[in-house]
Design an enzyme around this catalytic site. Structure first.
Site, PDB file in Angstrom:
ATOM      1  CD  GLU A 112      13.334  31.124 -56.188  1.00  0.00           C
ATOM      2  OE1 GLU A 112      12.756  31.406 -55.111  1.00  0.00           O
ATOM      3  OE2 GLU A 112      14.544  31.312 -56.386  1.00  0.00           O
ATOM      4  CB  SER A 123      21.377   9.125 -54.252  1.00  0.00           C
ATOM      5  OG  SER A 123      20.127   9.750 -54.355  1.00  0.00           O
ATOM      6  CG  HIS A 146      26.088  19.635 -55.269  1.00  0.00           C
ATOM      7  ND1 HIS A 146      26.636  18.923 -56.314  1.00  0.00           N
ATOM      8  CD2 HIS A 146      25.440  18.725 -54.499  1.00  0.00           C
ATOM      9  CE1 HIS A 146      26.352  17.643 -56.180  1.00  0.00           C
ATOM     10  NE2 HIS A 146      25.626  17.496 -55.087  1.00  0.00           N
ATOM     11  CB  SER A 147      21.682  19.913 -54.346  1.00  0.00           C
ATOM     12  OG  SER A 147      22.080  19.883 -52.985  1.00  0.00           O
TER      13      SER A 147
END
Length: 448
Positions: free
Chosen positions: A124, A210, A339-340
């Site tokens: 959030e 990443s 996923h993200s």
């Protein structure tokens, strides 16, 4: 340096190229590696009566056949999924229930729910523009705590990016998670990494990067170093089923098998590689089905069954440590969240599908039921812990948000022992820029 390095490897080289018997006891029928063209005997093994016993081609172990038949994937049943509990949290066979102390079981459950609470708040916060990026762990908490509890603290961990719970189980604090996601002055990474790219030498956890699967061959190298040291340590390398399509994954599997490296490859098969479902990723029997082809002992486990994950990881670690062998665990689970924060999964899967897994086969719900059946948990404890967990996360969140960001000067440091002239010039240019326009940038630790 080269000469010195080779002298250290010379005993290993002698052992590698020494003739080795490959067939039968001491007799005239023995064959040796090192004989014939290319180091192998080009003829077949024969019995005392002159009959051919089996092929001796280098690179495979097989018998003769006179049937012209191709091996198809549908000829074999899939590798079964190992589990300990059913969905109601009841142990199916008493002999499979691990002997985990009650306080450890409660700690595992509390960290599963604490991770879930942290995910909700940080997700959030990204949506509100407070941090730049986030990835939740919804639905995969069982794979984290089940595997982390089975390891020794000195075992080294290579994660992909969705293993926050493993680090949390090892004692990485809420403040450390928050500081990294905010990139503030207390961030151990000095603000250089994206959020959720955690790392901690103190917890034997390699910093996340990443690019997918790059950690896998690196993890094998670390495991091989452990093999050559007197310490009884292993490496666990986490990755998703999508990463297994990368070339680095295949190189790592073969590297580990050939070198007999003490490593656990832990695949979180959560059904999706971002938006690509497994049916579009591969045609074979999942990821565990690849292990035997590389010569790696493999198992498929219910990733939503925390106890099954624990048992599988304990057994895998014993094999890796005591036999110096790689092991592959495929944990079948489901990614409930997007996923993200850069993804909207409603574009490629239905709400009903997600709701089914969230309501029917959630690892947190199953673990809670198991603890309730054992008399270790109840509604009152659940209510008190939820309130406590939310309070802990919110307090850490507020502390991290109030701290100044890490200094921009960190961009230029820690690469060279002595800063080269071109970086000095860039740093001076940036410093002049900040003197004139610094008021337009967020407050950093050098400008409190």
């Amino acid at each position: 340096m080269l000469k010195t390095g080779f002298s250290k490897l010379r005993p290993l080289a002698r052992a590698s190229f020494a003739p080795k018997c490959i067939y039968g006891p001491a007799s005239s029928n023995r064959r040796w590696y090192g004989e014939g063209v290319g180091g192998y005997t080009p003829t077949d093994a024969v019995g005392s009566d002159g009959s051919e016993v089996r092929p001796q081609f280098p690179g495979a172990t097989a018998s003769w056949t006179h049937d012209l038949e191709f091996v198809n994937a549908d000829r074999y049943n899939g590798i079964p999924v190992y589990r300990v509990m059913d969905r109601s949290g009841r142990v199916i066979q008493a002999k499979d229930e691990p002997k985990i102390p009650d306080d450890t079981l409660i700690d595992m459950y509390q960290k599963m729910t604490l991770l879930n609470t942290m995910d909700k708040i940080l997700y959030e916060s990204q949506r509100q523009g407070r941090i730049s990026f986030y990835m939740t762990n919804y639905g995969e908490e069982g794979t984290h705590m089940g595997s982390a509890a089975a390891l020794d603290p000195k075992d080294f961990i290579y994660g992909q990016y969705r293993e926050s719970g493993v680090l949390m189980y090892r004692g990485y604090t809420l403040d450390q998670f928050m500081n990294q996601c905010y990139g503030n002055e207390m961030d151990a990474g000095k603000g250089r990494q994206m959020p959720i790219h955690y790392g901690s030498p103190a917890h034997n956890f390699c910093t996340i990067s990443s690019p997918l699967a790059t950690q896998m061959p690196q993890a094998v190298g670390t495991a091989y170093a452990f093999k050559r040291s007197p310490e009884k340590r292993c490496v666990i390398c986490y990755f998703g089923e999508g990463s297994s399509s990368e070339g680095d994954a295949h190189a790592a599997f073969n590297f580990a098998a050939v070198l007999d490296a003490p490593i656990i490859f832990f695949c979180r098969n959560n059904g999706y590689a971002i938006s690509t479902p497994t049916r579009e990723q591969y045609r074979g029997d999942g990821i565990a089905g690849r292990g035997p082809a590389y010569g790696i002992a493999s198992i498929r486990v219910d990733g939503n069954d925390t106890l099954a994950v624990y048992n599988a990881t304990v057994a895998a670690r014993n094999m890796a440590i005591n036999e110096n062998k790689p092991v592959l665990i495929e944990a079948m689970t489901y990614r409930i969240g997007h996923h993200s924060t850069s993804d909207d999964s409603s574009a490629y899967r239905s709400v009903d599908e997600v709701r089914y897994w969230d309501s029917t086969d959630h690892p947190i719900a199953r673990m809670r039921l198991y603890l309730s059946h054992k008399g270790l948990w109840n509604e009152q404890k659940e209510k008190e812990w939820k309130n406590s967990a939310k309070k802990q996360v919110m307090e850490a969140f507020q502390r991290a948000e109030k701290r100044p960001l890490a200094s921009w000067e960190n961009v230029f440091t820690d690469v060279y022992h002595e800063m080269p002239p071109h970086l000095e010039a860039q740093m001076k240019s940036m410093r002049d820029h900040m003197k004139e326009y610094g008021k337009h940038y967020p407050v950093t630790s050098d400008r409190k």
